[in-house]
Design a protein around this motif. Structure first.
Motif, PDB file in Angstrom:
ATOM      1  N   THR A  30       0.827  -1.201   0.000  1.00  0.00           N
ATOM      2  CA  THR A  30       0.000   0.000   0.000  1.00  0.00           C
ATOM      3  C   THR A  30       0.862   1.252   0.000  1.00  0.00           C
ATOM      4  O   THR A  30       0.624   2.199  -0.767  1.00  0.00           O
ATOM      5  N   LEU A  31       1.893   1.265   0.846  1.00  0.00           N
ATOM      6  CA  LEU A  31       2.780   2.421   0.910  1.00  0.00           C
ATOM      7  C   LEU A  31       3.550   2.616  -0.397  1.00  0.00           C
ATOM      8  O   LEU A  31       3.753   3.757  -0.834  1.00  0.00           O
ATOM      9  N   GLN A  32       3.966   1.532  -1.032  1.00  0.00           N
ATOM     10  CA  GLN A  32       4.664   1.655  -2.309  1.00  0.00           C
ATOM     11  C   GLN A  32       3.752   2.262  -3.369  1.00  0.00           C
ATOM     12  O   GLN A  32       4.191   3.102  -4.165  1.00  0.00           O
ATOM     13  N   THR A  33       2.500   1.860  -3.375  1.00  0.00           N
ATOM     14  CA  THR A  33       1.541   2.427  -4.321  1.00  0.00           C
ATOM     15  C   THR A  33       1.354   3.913  -4.050  1.00  0.00           C
ATOM     16  O   THR A  33       1.367   4.740  -4.974  1.00  0.00           O
ATOM     17  N   GLN A  34       1.186   4.275  -2.786  1.00  0.00           N
ATOM     18  CA  GLN A  34       1.015   5.681  -2.431  1.00  0.00           C
ATOM     19  C   GLN A  34       2.255   6.493  -2.785  1.00  0.00           C
ATOM     20  O   GLN A  34       2.150   7.638  -3.246  1.00  0.00           O
ATOM     21  N   LEU A  35       3.432   5.914  -2.590  1.00  0.00           N
ATOM     22  CA  LEU A  35       4.672   6.605  -2.931  1.00  0.00           C
ATOM     23  C   LEU A  35       4.775   6.835  -4.433  1.00  0.00           C
ATOM     24  O   LEU A  35       5.128   7.934  -4.883  1.00  0.00           O
ATOM     25  N   ARG A  36       4.439   5.819  -5.223  1.00  0.00           N
ATOM     26  CA  ARG A  36       4.471   5.988  -6.687  1.00  0.00           C
ATOM     27  C   ARG A  36       3.519   7.097  -7.118  1.00  0.00           C
ATOM     28  O   ARG A  36       3.850   7.913  -7.979  1.00  0.00           O
ATOM     29  N   GLU A  37       2.333   7.134  -6.521  1.00  0.00           N
ATOM     30  CA  GLU A  37       1.354   8.166  -6.868  1.00  0.00           C
ATOM     31  C   GLU A  37       1.860   9.549  -6.484  1.00  0.00           C
ATOM     32  O   GLU A  37       1.702  10.510  -7.246  1.00  0.00           O
ATOM     33  N   ALA A  38       2.477   9.669  -5.317  1.00  0.00           N
ATOM     34  CA  ALA A  38       3.006  10.957  -4.867  1.00  0.00           C
ATOM     35  C   ALA A  38       4.157  11.411  -5.765  1.00  0.00           C
ATOM     36  O   ALA A  38       4.249  12.594  -6.120  1.00  0.00           O
ATOM     37  N   GLU A  39       5.029  10.476  -6.135  1.00  0.00           N
ATOM     38  CA  GLU A  39       6.142  10.826  -7.014  1.00  0.00           C
ATOM     39  C   GLU A  39       5.652  11.255  -8.389  1.00  0.00           C
ATOM     40  O   GLU A  39       6.186  12.206  -8.976  1.00  0.00           O
ATOM     41  N   LEU A  40       4.626  10.596  -8.898  1.00  0.00           N
ATOM     42  CA  LEU A  40       4.048  10.974 -10.182  1.00  0.00           C
ATOM     43  C   LEU A  40       3.448  12.369 -10.103  1.00  0.00           C
ATOM     44  O   LEU A  40       3.616  13.198 -11.004  1.00  0.00           O
ATOM     45  N   ARG A  41       2.765  12.645  -9.005  1.00  0.00           N
ATOM     46  CA  ARG A  41       2.176  13.980  -8.811  1.00  0.00           C
ATOM     47  C   ARG A  41       3.264  15.046  -8.764  1.00  0.00           C
ATOM     48  O   ARG A  41       3.119  16.125  -9.346  1.00  0.00           O
ATOM     49  N   GLU A  43       6.160  14.888 -10.238  1.00  0.00           N
ATOM     50  CA  GLU A  43       6.631  15.065 -11.612  1.00  0.00           C
ATOM     51  C   GLU A  43       5.698  15.978 -12.394  1.00  0.00           C
ATOM     52  O   GLU A  43       6.149  16.864 -13.123  1.00  0.00           O
ATOM     53  N   HIS A  44       4.407  15.767 -12.239  1.00  0.00           N
ATOM     54  CA  HIS A  44       3.423  16.600 -12.948  1.00  0.00           C
ATOM     55  C   HIS A  44       3.516  18.048 -12.488  1.00  0.00           C
ATOM     56  O   HIS A  44       3.419  18.976 -13.310  1.00  0.00           O
ATOM     57  N   LEU A  45       3.683  18.248 -11.199  1.00  0.00           N
ATOM     58  CA  LEU A  45       3.816  19.615 -10.683  1.00  0.00           C
ATOM     59  C   LEU A  45       5.083  20.283 -11.211  1.00  0.00           C
ATOM     60  O   LEU A  45       5.065  21.473 -11.548  1.00  0.00           O
ATOM     61  N   ALA A  46       6.159  19.527 -11.306  1.00  0.00           N
ATOM     62  CA  ALA A  46       7.410  20.084 -11.843  1.00  0.00           C
ATOM     63  C   ALA A  46       7.229  20.465 -13.307  1.00  0.00           C
ATOM     64  O   ALA A  46       7.704  21.524 -13.744  1.00  0.00           O
ATOM     65  N   ILE A  47       6.539  19.632 -14.072  1.00  0.00           N
ATOM     66  CA  ILE A  47       6.271  19.946 -15.480  1.00  0.00           C
ATOM     67  C   ILE A  47       5.408  21.196 -15.573  1.00  0.00           C
ATOM     68  O   ILE A  47       5.661  22.091 -16.409  1.00  0.00           O
ATOM     69  N   THR A  48       4.398  21.281 -14.739  1.00  0.00           N
ATOM     70  CA  THR A  48       3.520  22.458 -14.739  1.00  0.00           C
ATOM     71  C   THR A  48       4.305  23.716 -14.403  1.00  0.00           C
ATOM     72  O   THR A  48       4.147  24.753 -15.059  1.00  0.00           O
ATOM     73  N   ARG A  49       5.178  23.626 -13.388  1.00  0.00           N
ATOM     74  CA  ARG A  49       5.994  24.783 -13.014  1.00  0.00           C
ATOM     75  C   ARG A  49       6.885  25.217 -14.189  1.00  0.00           C
ATOM     76  O   ARG A  49       6.991  26.399 -14.501  1.00  0.00           O
TER      77      ARG A  49
END
Length: 57
Positions: A30-41, A43-49
């Motif tokens: 569960t934590l690995q899934t949450q970590l992958r989702e947070a890391e993806l988010r 990345e998206h925020l960095a692209i947006t910035r």
């Protein structure tokens, strides 16, 4: 000497420890899934910035 009580106690501890290990594996998954989702988010925020900063220039 009757070893049955000792063996039963060991069986009980082994079963309890096996169950704990299974629960911990589930939590880790569960934590690995949450970590992958947070890391993806992130990345998206960095692209947006980067995109917004590029537009501002």
């Amino acid at each position: 000497m009757n070893l049955n009580p000792l063996l039963q106690a060991l069986d009980f501890q082994e079963d309890a420890t096996r169950a704990l290990a299974g629960d911990l594996r589930t939590q880790i998954d569960t934590l690995q899934t949450q970590l992958r989702e947070a890391e993806l988010r992130l990345e998206h925020l960095a692209i947006t910035r980067t995109t917004i900063t590029g537009l501002a220039d």
